[in-house]
Design a protein around this motif. Structure first.
Motif, PDB file in Angstrom:
ATOM      1  N   SER A  78       0.867  -1.180   0.000  1.00 15.72           N
ATOM      2  CA  SER A  78       0.000   0.000   0.000  1.00 15.72           C
ATOM      3  C   SER A  78       0.904   1.231   0.000  1.00 15.72           C
ATOM      4  N   GLY A  79       1.444   1.539  -1.162  1.00 17.80           N
ATOM      5  CA  GLY A  79       2.364   2.666  -1.312  1.00 17.80           C
ATOM      6  C   GLY A  79       3.781   2.305  -0.875  1.00 17.80           C
ATOM      7  N   ALA A  80       4.711   3.213  -1.250  1.00 18.19           N
ATOM      8  CA  ALA A  80       6.110   3.030  -0.841  1.00 18.19           C
ATOM      9  C   ALA A  80       6.236   3.156   0.670  1.00 18.19           C
ATOM     10  N   GLN A  81       5.348   3.955   1.255  1.00 12.92           N
ATOM     11  CA  GLN A  81       5.410   4.171   2.700  1.00 12.92           C
ATOM     12  C   GLN A  81       5.316   2.834   3.438  1.00 12.92           C
ATOM     13  N   GLN A  82       4.359   2.008   3.027  1.00 12.01           N
ATOM     14  CA  GLN A  82       4.228   0.707   3.698  1.00 12.01           C
ATOM     15  C   GLN A  82       5.416  -0.200   3.375  1.00 12.01           C
ATOM     16  N   ALA A  83       5.958  -0.069   2.155  1.00 10.95           N
ATOM     17  CA  ALA A  83       7.116  -0.899   1.791  1.00 10.95           C
ATOM     18  C   ALA A  83       8.290  -0.601   2.735  1.00 10.95           C
ATOM     19  N   ILE A  84       8.489   0.687   3.051  1.00 13.30           N
ATOM     20  CA  ILE A  84       9.592   1.054   3.970  1.00 13.30           C
ATOM     21  C   ILE A  84       9.318   0.459   5.360  1.00 13.30           C
ATOM     22  N   GLN A  85       8.055   0.576   5.774  1.00 10.17           N
ATOM     23  CA  GLN A  85       7.670   0.074   7.087  1.00 10.17           C
ATOM     24  C   GLN A  85       7.905  -1.442   7.185  1.00 10.17           C
ATOM     25  N   SER A  89      16.661  13.908   4.307  1.00 13.10           N
ATOM     26  CA  SER A  89      15.977  12.648   4.007  1.00 13.10           C
ATOM     27  C   SER A  89      14.470  12.861   3.980  1.00 13.10           C
ATOM     28  N   TYR A  90      13.770  11.815   3.590  1.00 12.57           N
ATOM     29  CA  TYR A  90      12.315  11.904   3.444  1.00 12.57           C
ATOM     30  C   TYR A  90      11.649  11.822   4.835  1.00 12.57           C
ATOM     31  N   PRO A  91      10.900  12.859   5.241  1.00 10.55           N
ATOM     32  CA  PRO A  91      10.336  12.890   6.597  1.00 10.55           C
ATOM     33  C   PRO A  91       9.442  11.689   6.927  1.00 10.55           C
ATOM     34  N   TYR A 149      20.642   1.066   6.442  1.00  8.29           N
ATOM     35  CA  TYR A 149      20.908   2.324   5.744  1.00  8.29           C
ATOM     36  C   TYR A 149      19.679   2.648   4.900  1.00  8.29           C
ATOM     37  N   TYR A 150      19.289   3.909   4.895  1.00  6.89           N
ATOM     38  CA  TYR A 150      18.138   4.312   4.074  1.00  6.89           C
ATOM     39  C   TYR A 150      18.591   5.426   3.136  1.00  6.89           C
ATOM     40  N   ALA A 151      18.384   5.232   1.834  1.00  9.57           N
ATOM     41  CA  ALA A 151      18.842   6.254   0.877  1.00  9.57           C
ATOM     42  C   ALA A 151      17.947   6.289  -0.349  1.00  9.57           C
ATOM     43  N   MET A 152      18.038   7.416  -1.067  1.00  9.79           N
ATOM     44  CA  MET A 152      17.303   7.603  -2.322  1.00  9.79           C
ATOM     45  C   MET A 152      18.335   7.828  -3.417  1.00  9.79           C
ATOM     46  N   PRO A 153      18.997   6.757  -3.877  1.00 11.99           N
ATOM     47  CA  PRO A 153      20.150   6.943  -4.765  1.00 11.99           C
ATOM     48  C   PRO A 153      19.796   7.462  -6.151  1.00 11.99           C
ATOM     49  N   SER A 205      16.698  11.985  -5.247  1.00 11.72           N
ATOM     50  CA  SER A 205      16.423  12.119  -3.815  1.00 11.72           C
ATOM     51  C   SER A 205      15.317  13.137  -3.545  1.00 11.72           C
ATOM     52  N   ASN A 206      14.719  12.992  -2.408  1.00 11.25           N
ATOM     53  CA  ASN A 206      13.775  13.969  -1.880  1.00 11.25           C
ATOM     54  C   ASN A 206      14.414  14.481  -0.585  1.00 11.25           C
ATOM     55  N   PRO A 207      14.678  15.745  -0.392  1.00 11.25           N
ATOM     56  CA  PRO A 207      14.146  16.889  -1.119  1.00 11.25           C
ATOM     57  C   PRO A 207      15.018  17.445  -2.250  1.00 11.25           C
ATOM     58  N   GLU A 253      16.568   0.952  -0.392  1.00 15.59           N
ATOM     59  CA  GLU A 253      16.734   1.844  -1.538  1.00 15.59           C
ATOM     60  C   GLU A 253      15.358   2.385  -1.904  1.00 15.59           C
ATOM     61  N   ASP A 254      15.118   3.663  -1.598  1.00 15.06           N
ATOM     62  CA  ASP A 254      13.817   4.261  -1.894  1.00 15.06           C
ATOM     63  C   ASP A 254      13.886   4.879  -3.295  1.00 15.06           C
ATOM     64  N   ASP A 255      13.180   4.242  -4.211  1.00 18.55           N
ATOM     65  CA  ASP A 255      13.271   4.587  -5.632  1.00 18.55           C
ATOM     66  C   ASP A 255      12.027   5.365  -6.085  1.00 18.55           C
ATOM     67  N   ALA A 256      11.310   5.971  -5.099  1.00 21.49           N
ATOM     68  CA  ALA A 256       9.997   6.569  -5.393  1.00 21.49           C
ATOM     69  C   ALA A 256      10.024   7.552  -6.564  1.00 21.49           C
ATOM     70  N   TYR A 257      11.132   8.304  -6.679  1.00 18.02           N
ATOM     71  CA  TYR A 257      11.165   9.378  -7.676  1.00 18.02           C
ATOM     72  C   TYR A 257      11.911   9.016  -8.949  1.00 18.02           C
ATOM     73  N   SER A 277       2.934   6.330  -7.042  1.00 16.03           N
ATOM     74  CA  SER A 277       2.381   7.583  -6.513  1.00 16.03           C
ATOM     75  C   SER A 277       2.865   8.824  -7.239  1.00 16.03           C
ATOM     76  N   LYS A 278       4.140   8.839  -7.637  1.00  9.96           N
ATOM     77  CA  LYS A 278       4.701  10.056  -8.211  1.00  9.96           C
ATOM     78  C   LYS A 278       4.508  10.100  -9.728  1.00  9.96           C
ATOM     79  N   THR A 279       4.317   8.951 -10.354  1.00 12.68           N
ATOM     80  CA  THR A 279       4.226   8.919 -11.814  1.00 12.68           C
ATOM     81  C   THR A 279       2.800   8.697 -12.324  1.00 12.68           C
ATOM     82  N   LEU A 338      -4.324   5.870  -5.307  1.00 19.84           N
ATOM     83  CA  LEU A 338      -4.562   4.424  -5.426  1.00 19.84           C
ATOM     84  C   LEU A 338      -3.740   3.633  -4.419  1.00 19.84           C
ATOM     85  N   ARG A 339      -2.699   4.249  -3.889  1.00 19.32           N
ATOM     86  CA  ARG A 339      -1.834   3.649  -2.859  1.00 19.32           C
ATOM     87  C   ARG A 339      -1.220   2.325  -3.319  1.00 19.32           C
ATOM     88  N   ILE A 340      -0.607   2.321  -4.489  1.00 13.84           N
ATOM     89  CA  ILE A 340       0.046   1.097  -4.966  1.00 13.84           C
ATOM     90  C   ILE A 340       1.560   1.319  -5.094  1.00 13.84           C
TER      91      ILE A 340
HETATM   92  C1  LIG Z   1      10.991   9.609  -1.040  1.00 20.16           C
HETATM   93  C2  LIG Z   1       9.609   9.131  -0.805  1.00 20.16           C
HETATM   94  N1  LIG Z   1       9.402   7.831  -0.515  1.00 20.16           N
HETATM   95  C3  LIG Z   1       8.171   7.358  -0.296  1.00 20.16           C
HETATM   96  C4  LIG Z   1       7.067   8.167  -0.330  1.00 20.16           C
HETATM   97  C5  LIG Z   1       5.711   7.589  -0.051  1.00 20.16           C
HETATM   98  O1  LIG Z   1       5.106   7.260  -1.266  1.00 20.16           O
HETATM   99  P1  LIG Z   1       3.740   6.477  -1.368  1.00 20.16           P
HETATM  100  O2  LIG Z   1       2.695   7.461  -1.721  1.00 20.16           O
HETATM  101  O3  LIG Z   1       3.963   5.490  -2.460  1.00 20.16           O
HETATM  102  O4  LIG Z   1       3.493   5.810  -0.051  1.00 20.16           O
HETATM  103  C6  LIG Z   1       7.219   9.529  -0.621  1.00 20.16           C
HETATM  104  C7  LIG Z   1       6.055  10.430  -0.656  1.00 20.16           C
HETATM  105  O5  LIG Z   1       6.160  11.620  -0.637  1.00 20.16           O
HETATM  106  C8  LIG Z   1       8.524  10.014  -0.863  1.00 20.16           C
HETATM  107  O6  LIG Z   1       8.743  11.305  -1.119  1.00 20.16           O
END
Ligand SMILES: Cc1ncc(COP(=O)(O)O)c(C=O)c1O
Length: 376
Positions: free
Chosen positions: A95-102, A120-122, A145-149, A152-154, A180-184, A212-214, A219-221
């Motif tokens: 349910s989104g990248a957020q849950q994947a990190i969790q 880093s991403y709050p 380790y947590y990174a957005m290689p 990155s956000n921000p 590896e947070d590849d969200a962006y 979510s970003k693209t 939909l939270r996928i």
């Molecule tokens: C770097 C990063 N990872 C993960 C997320 C969470 O994305 P999702 O909507 O897929 O849960 C965000 C949302 O802002 C983000 O900026």
């Protein structure tokens, strides 16, 4: 985002952000939101009808915790095209990248120390703090380790190759793991797709992705690719958390991908965001010359810093009075930065509001920190 009188803000920062979002006339550079003008409403409507007509049972019935096989096959194809040999069986739809990190954090027993980038991403920092982890700089030794290689956000920057190699080497020495947070990644203005860390160290990397970003966040996928030895544990954690990702949303995304419109949407979105960024850069160079920045290669935001020490909440309050808002830099950092740093998200701001919004922030900055008078 909408809210109601019953909404409870989590903290003072949240309260300010909500106030900004709900005050008519405020030009908000806060929150990493995609532009709703890009949501493919007509095509999603067609995909929705088609998903229900062609396979209502899959869309509406309980499914397996790992999610739709076809969707996982599509994601595996994307990852393979970027150099990571991943079979669909290794992917969990979340349910989104957020849950994947969790799920990744919950699956790793040694998360007492988590190393993160300077900014880093709050949302991830909140997960780590809730897990009572000690947060340390990415250059320290840690169990996780947590990174957005990729992007990155921000900052919207790519991690240079030597840093990527050093990160994997450190993780290997400390027998740790990398999220590896590849969200962006799909938001690179040039259209470049990066080779993920997953391709270099599949046994050490928890790879996280999202639509979510693209496509759209509602939909939270998202997805998680855990290292093979964590596959069972991660899947158990997914099941314990919410049984499965929303089946209708998965079917809808799958139908949309099958329609063949996604590459065109991505191309349009890249040009659209690039144009907005250019307007923002022009306005910032003109109105806020005292703030430093690096030009982002993708993402939704611009990270601005000054040498000056500054009370950032005071600036935000002043900006709100002028009719603009932004994200406080401290949300993205471990310690309280003494110098002023702010994040401006350009993605969801109407293009014609960008210059006005920046000049409102500039006015607020002059009010809070009047330029020093030249001494005689
Ligand atoms: C770097 C990063 N990872 C993960 C997320 C969470 O994305 P999702 O909507 O897929 O849960 C965000 C949302 O802002 C983000 O900026």
């Amino acid at each position: 985002m909408s809210s109601s009188a019953a909404t409870v803000a989590l903290n003072a920062r949240d309260l300010l952000a909500r106030r900004a979002a709900e005050t008519p006339g405020v030009i908000s550079f806060a929150g990493g939101l995609p532009d709703p003008a890009l949501f493919p409403k007509r095509q999603l409507t067609r995909a929705f009808v088609s998903a229900l007509q062609s396979n209502a049972a899959a869309a509406l019935q309980y499914g397996w915790p790992e999610g739709s096989l076809e969707l996982r096959q599509w994601i595996a194809g994307e990852l393979c095209s970027r150099g990571a040999k991943v079979s669909a069986e290794r992917i969990i739809i979340t349910s989104g990248a957020q849950q994947a990190i969790q799920i990744a954090v919950a699956s790793i027993s040694d998360h007492a120390r988590i190393a993160v980038e300077a900014e880093s991403y709050p949302g991830a920092l909140e997960i780590f703090r809730a897990a009572q982890a000690q947060l340390v700089p990415l250059t320290d030794q840690a169990g996780l380790y947590y990174a957005m290689p990729s992007v990155s956000n921000p900052r919207g920057s790519r991690m240079p190759d030597p840093e990527r190699r050093a990160l994997l080497a450190r993780a290997s020495v400390s027998k740790g793991f990398v999220i590896e947070d590849d969200a962006y990644d799909g938001t690179c203005f040039s259209g470049a797709r990066h080779r993920p860390l997953l391709a270099e160290a599949p046994e050490r990397v928890f790879h996280v992705g999202t639509f979510s970003k693209t496509l759209c966040p509602g939909l939270r996928i998202g997805w998680l690719v855990p290292p093979p030895r964590f596959a069972k544990r991660a899947l158990r954690n997914k099941q314990a958390s919410d049984l499965q990702a929303n089946g209708l949303a998965q079917a809808l995304v799958l139908e949309y991908l099958r329609s063949g419109h996604f590459p065109k949407l991505q191309k349009r979105a890249r040009a659209h965001y690039r144009r907005k960024l250019e307007r923002l850069l022009e306005a910032v160079r003109r109105e806020l010359p005292q703030l430093r920045f690096d030009e982002p290669i993708g993402g939704f935001s611009l990270w601005l810093e000054s040498e000056q020490e500054a009370e950032d909440t005071e600036l935000l309050e002043a900006a709100m009075q002028q009719g603009a808002s932004f994200d406080l830099g401290r949300q993205f950092r471990l310690g309280r930065a003494r110098n002023l740093c702010i994040r401006l998200c350009f993605s969801a701001v109407p293009a014609d509001d960008i210059e006005v919004g920046v000049s409102r922030i500039a006015r607020a900055l002059r009010q809070v920190h009047p330029p020093a008078r030249p001494s005689r």
